[in-house]
Design a protein around this motif. Structure first.
Motif, mmCIF file in Angstrom:
data_model
loop_
_atom_site.group_PDB
_atom_site.id
_atom_site.type_symbol
_atom_site.label_atom_id
_atom_site.label_comp_id
_atom_site.label_asym_id
_atom_site.label_seq_id
_atom_site.Cartn_x
_atom_site.Cartn_y
_atom_site.Cartn_z
ATOM 1 N N GLY A 78 46.451 63.625 -1.161
ATOM 2 C CA GLY A 78 46.657 63.272 0.240
ATOM 3 C C GLY A 78 45.853 64.184 1.143
ATOM 4 N N SER A 79 45.843 65.488 0.832
ATOM 5 C CA SER A 79 45.106 66.452 1.636
ATOM 6 C C SER A 79 43.615 66.157 1.600
ATOM 7 N N ILE A 80 43.130 65.769 0.420
ATOM 8 C CA ILE A 80 41.703 65.459 0.277
ATOM 9 C C ILE A 80 41.345 64.249 1.139
ATOM 10 N N MET A 81 42.194 63.212 1.036
ATOM 11 C CA MET A 81 41.960 61.998 1.812
ATOM 12 C C MET A 81 41.992 62.307 3.309
ATOM 13 N N LEU A 82 43.013 63.046 3.715
ATOM 14 C CA LEU A 82 43.186 63.405 5.118
ATOM 15 C C LEU A 82 42.008 64.271 5.586
ATOM 16 N N GLY A 83 41.624 65.209 4.725
ATOM 17 C CA GLY A 83 40.491 66.090 5.035
ATOM 18 C C GLY A 83 39.220 65.283 5.237
ATOM 19 N N THR A 84 39.001 64.296 4.355
ATOM 20 C CA THR A 84 37.817 63.445 4.457
ATOM 21 C C THR A 84 37.825 62.696 5.792
ATOM 22 N N GLY A 85 39.009 62.167 6.142
ATOM 23 C CA GLY A 85 39.150 61.425 7.394
ATOM 24 C C GLY A 85 38.829 62.299 8.598
ATOM 25 N N ILE A 86 39.380 63.532 8.577
ATOM 26 C CA ILE A 86 39.168 64.454 9.699
ATOM 27 C C ILE A 86 37.700 64.875 9.751
ATOM 28 N N TYR A 87 37.132 65.108 8.583
ATOM 29 C CA TYR A 87 35.723 65.512 8.510
ATOM 30 C C TYR A 87 34.825 64.426 9.114
ATOM 31 N N ARG A 88 35.108 63.180 8.742
ATOM 32 C CA ARG A 88 34.307 62.059 9.239
ATOM 33 C C ARG A 88 34.438 61.918 10.753
ATOM 34 N N TYR A 89 35.644 62.211 11.233
ATOM 35 C CA TYR A 89 35.891 62.105 12.676
ATOM 36 C C TYR A 89 34.981 63.078 13.437
ATOM 37 N N PHE A 90 34.896 64.301 12.918
ATOM 38 C CA PHE A 90 34.086 65.308 13.601
ATOM 39 C C PHE A 90 32.602 65.099 13.360
ATOM 40 N N GLU A 91 32.270 64.636 12.182
ATOM 41 C CA GLU A 91 30.858 64.491 11.805
ATOM 42 C C GLU A 91 30.231 63.246 12.427
ATOM 43 N N TYR A 92 30.915 62.122 12.361
ATOM 44 C CA TYR A 92 30.331 60.857 12.833
ATOM 45 C C TYR A 92 31.010 60.320 14.092
ATOM 46 N N ASP A 93 32.010 61.064 14.582
ATOM 47 C CA ASP A 93 32.719 60.640 15.780
ATOM 48 C C ASP A 93 33.387 59.275 15.588
ATOM 49 N N ALA A 94 33.775 58.990 14.364
ATOM 50 C CA ALA A 94 34.439 57.719 14.095
ATOM 51 C C ALA A 94 35.716 57.995 13.317
ATOM 52 N N ILE A 95 36.791 57.340 13.714
ATOM 53 C CA ILE A 95 38.067 57.569 13.030
ATOM 54 C C ILE A 95 38.102 56.732 11.747
ATOM 55 N N ASP A 96 38.302 57.427 10.629
ATOM 56 C CA ASP A 96 38.343 56.757 9.328
ATOM 57 C C ASP A 96 39.805 56.450 9.017
ATOM 58 N N TRP A 97 40.300 55.361 9.593
ATOM 59 C CA TRP A 97 41.727 55.045 9.457
ATOM 60 C C TRP A 97 42.213 54.938 8.008
ATOM 61 N N PRO A 98 41.490 54.248 7.124
ATOM 62 C CA PRO A 98 41.998 54.152 5.737
ATOM 63 C C PRO A 98 42.260 55.509 5.108
ATOM 64 N N SER A 99 41.306 56.437 5.264
ATOM 65 C CA SER A 99 41.477 57.767 4.669
ATOM 66 C C SER A 99 42.662 58.489 5.285
ATOM 67 N N LEU A 100 42.773 58.428 6.619
ATOM 68 C CA LEU A 100 43.867 59.112 7.308
ATOM 69 C C LEU A 100 45.216 58.528 6.909
ATOM 70 N N LEU A 101 45.268 57.196 6.851
ATOM 71 C CA LEU A 101 46.519 56.519 6.512
ATOM 72 C C LEU A 101 46.953 56.826 5.092
ATOM 73 N N ILE A 102 46.017 56.628 4.157
ATOM 74 C CA ILE A 102 46.355 56.873 2.744
ATOM 75 C C ILE A 102 46.731 58.334 2.546
ATOM 76 N N GLY A 103 45.961 59.221 3.185
ATOM 77 C CA GLY A 103 46.256 60.652 3.086
ATOM 78 C C GLY A 103 47.659 60.958 3.573
#
Ligand SMILES: [Zn+2]
Ligand SMILES: [Zn+2]
Length: 124
Positions: A78-103
Motif C-alpha cells: 500500500g505504501s509503495i502504491m501510495l508513494g508512486t501516486g504521490i510521486y507522480r503528483y509532484f513529478e507530472y502534476d497529475a493525480i494518479d487516482w488508481p495508485s492512491l486508491l489502491i494504496g
C-alpha cells in the motif's frame, strides 16, 4: 559414558556436530551448543547462525519484535502504491487516482488485519 578424547574424564555432554561424548576440558562453547573440536565448533556456530536467521524470518525470535508478515506485506504494498501516486503528483502534476486508491485500500486492510490479529493474539 566417558569423554571421547579423555578416557578418565566423565563426559559432560555431546558435541552437537558429530555427537561424540566430550568432557568439560575439551568442550568448546559456541554460545548455546558445545562442540568437541574447532572444526566442529565452526559447523555448530554456522548452524546457530542459520537457526537465528530462519527464526527471524518466521518472526519466532523472542528477542526481536514479532512481525505479522502478511499484514506488513499489505501495508508495504500500500505504501509503495501510495508513494508512486504521490510521486507522480509532484513529478507530472497529475493525480494518479488508481495508485492512491489502491494504496489507501491496502493500508486500510493492513491496519484492519493488524488490529484483528492483535485481538486474537495471532502473530504470523
Ligand atoms: Zn565434534
Ligand atoms: Zn575430554
Amino acid at each position: 559414558m566417558n569423554c571421547y578424547h579423555h578416557e578418565n574424564n566423565p563426559a559432560n555432554g555431546t558435541c552437537k556436530n558429530c555427537h561424540k561424548a566430550i568432557c568439560k576440558e575439551c568442550a568448546i562453547d559456541t554460545g548455546r551448543r558445545i562442540a568437541c573440536s574447532h572444526e566442529c565448533a565452526k559447523d555448530v556456530s554456522d548452524y546457530n547462525l542459520l537457526m537465528d536467521k530462519s527464526k527471524k524470518l518466521y518472526g519466532l525470535d523472542e528477542s526481536g519484535t514479532k512481525i505479522q508478515t502478511g499484514t506488513l506485506m499489505t501495508v508495504a504494498l500500500g505504501s509503495i502504491m501510495l508513494g508512486t501516486g504521490i510521486y507522480r503528483y509532484f513529478e507530472y502534476d497529475a493525480i494518479d487516482w488508481p495508485s492512491l486508491l489502491i494504496g489507501g485500500v491496502f493500508i486500510t486492510f493492513g491496519a484492519m488485519g493488524y488490529v484483528k490479529n492483535k485481538k486474537i493474539g495471532i502473530s504470523c
